[in-house]
Write an enzyme that holds these catalytic residues in place. Structure first.
Site, mmCIF file in Angstrom:
data_model
loop_
_atom_site.group_PDB
_atom_site.id
_atom_site.type_symbol
_atom_site.label_atom_id
_atom_site.label_comp_id
_atom_site.label_asym_id
_atom_site.label_seq_id
_atom_site.Cartn_x
_atom_site.Cartn_y
_atom_site.Cartn_z
ATOM 1 N N GLU A 55 4.845 -4.274 12.357
ATOM 2 C CA GLU A 55 3.841 -3.212 12.230
ATOM 3 C C GLU A 55 2.675 -3.839 11.482
ATOM 4 O OE1 GLU A 55 4.284 -0.363 13.632
ATOM 5 O OE2 GLU A 55 6.412 0.136 13.629
ATOM 6 N N ASN B 141 0.806 -1.232 0.000
ATOM 7 C CA ASN B 141 0.000 0.000 0.000
ATOM 8 C C ASN B 141 0.837 1.280 0.000
ATOM 9 O OD1 ASN B 141 0.699 -0.539 2.682
ATOM 10 N ND2 ASN B 141 -1.160 0.363 3.495
ATOM 11 N N CYS C 218 -3.073 1.720 6.708
ATOM 12 C CA CYS C 218 -3.209 1.007 7.987
ATOM 13 C C CYS C 218 -3.904 1.853 9.038
ATOM 14 C CB CYS C 218 -1.846 0.538 8.478
ATOM 15 S SG CYS C 218 -0.647 1.863 8.632
ATOM 16 N N GLU D 237 -10.618 -5.477 9.477
ATOM 17 C CA GLU D 237 -10.085 -4.360 8.701
ATOM 18 C C GLU D 237 -10.680 -4.437 7.295
ATOM 19 O OE1 GLU D 237 -5.868 -4.806 7.796
ATOM 20 O OE2 GLU D 237 -5.554 -2.667 8.090
HETATM 21 P P1 NAD Z 1 0.216 -9.149 3.850
HETATM 22 O O1 NAD Z 1 0.424 -9.487 5.275
HETATM 23 O O2 NAD Z 1 -0.682 -10.004 3.060
HETATM 24 O O3 NAD Z 1 1.613 -9.142 3.079
HETATM 25 C C1 NAD Z 1 2.685 -8.334 3.492
HETATM 26 C C2 NAD Z 1 3.984 -8.962 3.029
HETATM 27 O O4 NAD Z 1 4.187 -10.180 3.732
HETATM 28 C C3 NAD Z 1 4.028 -9.338 1.571
HETATM 29 O O5 NAD Z 1 5.329 -9.103 1.113
HETATM 30 C C4 NAD Z 1 3.687 -10.818 1.572
HETATM 31 O O6 NAD Z 1 4.187 -11.517 0.471
HETATM 32 C C5 NAD Z 1 4.359 -11.267 2.852
HETATM 33 N N1 NAD Z 1 3.755 -12.412 3.534
HETATM 34 C C6 NAD Z 1 2.438 -12.759 3.582
HETATM 35 N N2 NAD Z 1 2.284 -13.822 4.410
HETATM 36 C C7 NAD Z 1 3.501 -14.127 4.891
HETATM 37 C C8 NAD Z 1 3.992 -15.104 5.804
HETATM 38 N N3 NAD Z 1 3.169 -15.989 6.380
HETATM 39 N N4 NAD Z 1 5.318 -15.138 6.084
HETATM 40 C C9 NAD Z 1 6.155 -14.241 5.521
HETATM 41 N N5 NAD Z 1 5.764 -13.292 4.652
HETATM 42 C C10 NAD Z 1 4.441 -13.220 4.346
HETATM 43 O O7 NAD Z 1 -0.257 -7.625 3.819
HETATM 44 P P2 NAD Z 1 -0.597 -6.731 2.551
HETATM 45 O O8 NAD Z 1 -1.910 -7.146 1.993
HETATM 46 O O9 NAD Z 1 0.570 -6.658 1.634
HETATM 47 O O10 NAD Z 1 -0.731 -5.282 3.225
HETATM 48 C C11 NAD Z 1 -1.872 -4.814 3.850
HETATM 49 C C12 NAD Z 1 -1.773 -5.003 5.351
HETATM 50 O O11 NAD Z 1 -0.614 -4.326 5.869
HETATM 51 C C13 NAD Z 1 -2.954 -4.367 6.078
HETATM 52 O O12 NAD Z 1 -3.336 -5.212 7.122
HETATM 53 C C14 NAD Z 1 -2.364 -3.058 6.604
HETATM 54 O O13 NAD Z 1 -3.058 -2.526 7.706
HETATM 55 C C15 NAD Z 1 -0.982 -3.494 6.964
HETATM 56 N N6 NAD Z 1 -0.082 -2.350 7.065
HETATM 57 C C16 NAD Z 1 0.355 -1.974 8.302
HETATM 58 C C17 NAD Z 1 1.168 -0.861 8.416
HETATM 59 C C18 NAD Z 1 1.663 -0.390 9.765
HETATM 60 O O14 NAD Z 1 2.527 0.478 9.787
HETATM 61 N N7 NAD Z 1 1.176 -0.908 10.872
HETATM 62 C C19 NAD Z 1 1.534 -0.139 7.279
HETATM 63 C C20 NAD Z 1 1.080 -0.566 6.039
HETATM 64 C C21 NAD Z 1 0.269 -1.672 5.936
#
Ligand code: NAD
Length: 449
Positions: A225, A130, A259, A354
Site C-alpha cells: 500500500e 502517519n 495517504c 506527494e
Molecule cells: P517510508 O516508505 O519512508 O517508510 C515506511 C516504512 O518502511 C518505515 O518503517 C521505514 O523504516 C521502512 N523502509 C523505508 N525504506 C525501506 C526499504 N528500502 N526497505 C524496507 N523498509 C524500508 O514511508 P513513511 O515516510 O514512513 O510514510 C509515509 C508514506 O506512506 C507516504 O508516501 C504515504 O502516502 C504512505 N502511506 C500509504 C498508505 C496506504 O494505505 N496506501 C497509508 C499510510 C501511508
C-alpha cells in the site's frame, strides 16, 4: 555497544524514550524462532487462532487511553484523532479477525475439488508513522489469522507506540508468533532479505520499489500500500459548499500526512472564484498546535525533513507563478500553517509529487477533458474524488485510481478493500479478497481410491 533508536515529540523535540536497534544477528534468530512458532500456529484451527487474537484485543481495552496519549505525543496528532485511531484498532480487532476467518474458509468447488487458503510462513510487516497503529494492525491481524507468524518493523519515527502495542498483545499470543524489529530502512531491508515468505508493506512509493526489487530474487509475495497524490475534480454544477468543506478537511487531515489526503484540485473556471473564496474562509478556521492544546486540528509535521519538503513544494509553486491565498512558504519551525494556493500548473512539484502537508492546491480548468487528463497525469493512483451533478458518474468512470469518491471521500464501507491503482499499490488488504492475500491459494482435487 548496541545502537539505540530515540523517539522525539515532534511538537517540541523532547526526547520521549528509546529502543534497542535490532542487529542482523538478532534478526536471524528472530526469523528462525518465527518459523518454529509457525509450525504450531498454522496447525491450530483458524477459529481457535481467531479466538486467541480476539482475547488479545480484549486485553488491549484497558490501555486505550494510555496508547492514545503515547500515540499523540510520538506522532503529533491531536488526542481526539489518536483516540479514534486506537479505538478503531482495539475495538475493531474482533471484526477483522472474524472477517478473515470467514474469507479463509476452504471452498468446495464440487467434484472433489477444494480451494484452500494455507499459511505462507513468516510475514514481514513494515509500516509508516502517519497512522502508526492502524496501518500496522491492518496487515498484522489478517496475516496472523491466516496462520502465519509475523515480524513487524514499525517506522523509526514511532517505535514506542509499536513497542507498547506489541507488549500488550503478546501477553496473550503464544511466544514468537508476533515479534518486533526496531530500526530504519537498514533494518527494513534486512528483514525483506531474510527468510520471510510475504512482505506486507505500507509506505512510500520509493521504498515500495526498492522492496520489490529485493524481493524479486526469490519471488517473495508482496502486499504493498504505497503513497498517493490524490486528485479532486469540482464540476460546474457541484455543491460548492460541500466541495469546499471536503477539500479543506481532506487536505488538512492529520496535518496533510494522510495517504488519501486531497493533494490536487481541478475546479471548473466558471465556479473557481466562489470555490476558492469559501476554501480560504474554511481554512482560516483551522488551528495549529501541539496535541494537548484545546481545539487543535493541525498538529506538528513529523520531522525536519518532511517540514522542509513541504516548504520547498510551496516555494516551487510560488516561484513558478502560483497565487498564495493563505499561508505560504514562510512557516514556523515544526508546523505548517493552513496554506491555500491557486493557479497551479502541471510543471509544479506539488502537482507531480506527494507533498504530505496541510496545503490546499487548486488549478482552474476550462473543460472536463482537461480536468480528467490532469487528474490522471500521475504515476500514483490511490484515491480520486469528483464533486458534481449530472456528469460526475461519467467523470468518475475515467479516473485512474483504486478508490473513487463521488461527492464524498474515497474508501468505502467498513469491509471495502483498501486498494491503490498504478504505482500506489501492488496487492491490497481489507475485505475477503484482501484477507486472502495473506494466504497461499491451494486447489486440492481428490477421487476415491
Ligand atoms: P517510508 O516508505 O519512508 O517508510 C515506511 C516504512 O518502511 C518505515 O518503517 C521505514 O523504516 C521502512 N523502509 C523505508 N525504506 C525501506 C526499504 N528500502 N526497505 C524496507 N523498509 C524500508 O514511508 P513513511 O515516510 O514512513 O510514510 C509515509 C508514506 O506512506 C507516504 O508516501 C504515504 O502516502 C504512505 N502511506 C500509504 C498508505 C496506504 O494505505 N496506501 C497509508 C499510510 C501511508
Amino acid at each position: 555497544m548496541s545502537k539505540r533508536l530515540a523517539s522525539y515529540d515532534p511538537s517540541n523535540g523532547e526526547l520521549l524514550g528509546d529502543v534497542q536497534v535490532t542487529t542482523k544477528e538478532r534478526l536471524s534468530v528472530m526469523v528462525a524462532q518465527a518459523h518454529v512458532a509457525a509450525a504450531n500456529w498454522r496447525n491450530l484451527d483458524a477459529v481457535v487462532r481467531g479466538t486467541i487474537l480476539e482475547m488479545a484485543y480484549v486485553c488491549l481495552e484497558p490501555h486505550v487511553k494510555e496508547l492514545a496519549e503515547l500515540l499523540s505525543r510520538e506522532m503529533g496528532k491531536d488526542l481526539h484523532r489518536a483516540t479514534g485511531e486506537v479505538g478503531n484498532v482495539v475495538y475493531g480487532g474482533a471484526y477483522i479477525a472474524r472477517g478473515a476467518i470467514e474469507a479463509l474458509r476452504a471452498r468446495d468447488l464440487g467434484g472433489g475439488s477444494l480451494v484452500e487458503y494455507a499459511p505462507l510462513g513468516v510475514v514481514a510487516v513494515i509500516s509508516p508513522w502517519n497512522y502508526p497503529l492502524a496501518m500496522a494492525n491492518n496487515l498484522i491481524l489478517p496475516a496472523l489469522v491466516a496462520g502465519n507468524t509475523v515480524i513487524f518493523k514499525p517506522s523509526e519515527e514511532t517505535p514506542l507506540i509499536a513497542e507498547r502495542f506489541i507488549e500488550c498483545l503478546n501477553k496473550v499470543l503464544p511466544e514468537h508468533v508476533l515479534q518486533v524489529v526496531y530500526g530504519d530502512s537498514e533494518q527494513g531491508k534486512a528483514l525483506v532479505e531474510s527468510n520471510v515468505q510475504l512482505i506486507a508493506f505500507t509506505g512510500s512509493q520509493a521504498a515500495g520499489k526498492d522492496i520489490m526489487a529485493r524481493a524479486s530474487g526469490q519471488l517473495k509475495r508482496l502486499v504493498m500500500e504505497l503513497g498517493g497524490n490524490d486528485p479532486m475534480i469540482v464540476l460546474q454544477d457541484a455543491n460548492i459548499e460541500a466541495a469546499a468543506r471536503f477539500a479543506v478537511a481532506s487536505s488538512f487531515e492529520n496535518a496533510g500526512q494522510m495517504c488519501t489526503s486531497t493533494e490536487r484540485i481541478y475546479v471548473d473556471h466558471r465556479i473557481a472564484g466562489r470555490f476558492e473564496k469559501r476554501v480560504v474562509e474554511l481554512a482560516t478556521e483551522y488551528k495549529v498546535g501541539p496535541w494537548d492544546m484545546a481545539d487543535v486540528n493541525i498538529g506538528p509535521i513529523i520531522n525536519a525533513d518532511q517540514h522542509s519538503k513541504i516548504i520547498e513544494h510551496i516555494l516551487d509553486a510560488e516561484t513558478k507563478g502560483a497565487r498564495v491565498l493563505l499561508g505560504g512558504s514562510q512557516q514556523p519551525e515544526r508546523y505548517i500553517k493552513p496554506t491555500v494556493i491557486c493557479d497551479m500548473t502541471p510543471t509544479m512539484r506539488m502537482e507531480q509529487e506527494e507533498t504530505f502537508g496541510p496545503v490546499v492546491s487548486i488549478s482552474r480548468v476550462t473543460s472536463i477533458t482537461e480536468a480528467i487528463a490532469r487528474a490522471n497525469n500521475s504515476s500514483y493512483g490511490l484515491g480520486a474524488v469528483v464533486f458534481g451533478g449530472t456528469e460526475a458518474e461519467a467523470v468518475a468512470a475515467q479516473l485512474e485510481a483504486g478508490m473513487i469518491g463521488i461527492n464524498q471521500g474515497p474508501g468505502g464501507a467498513g469491509d471495502a478493500p483498501w486498494v491503490g491503482a498504478k504505482q500506489s499499490g501492488f496487492g491490497f488488504h481489507g475485505s475477503p479478497d484482501g484477507h486472502r492475500q495473506f494466504a497461499q491459494v491451494r486447489v486440492v482435487s481428490r477421487q476415491t481410491n
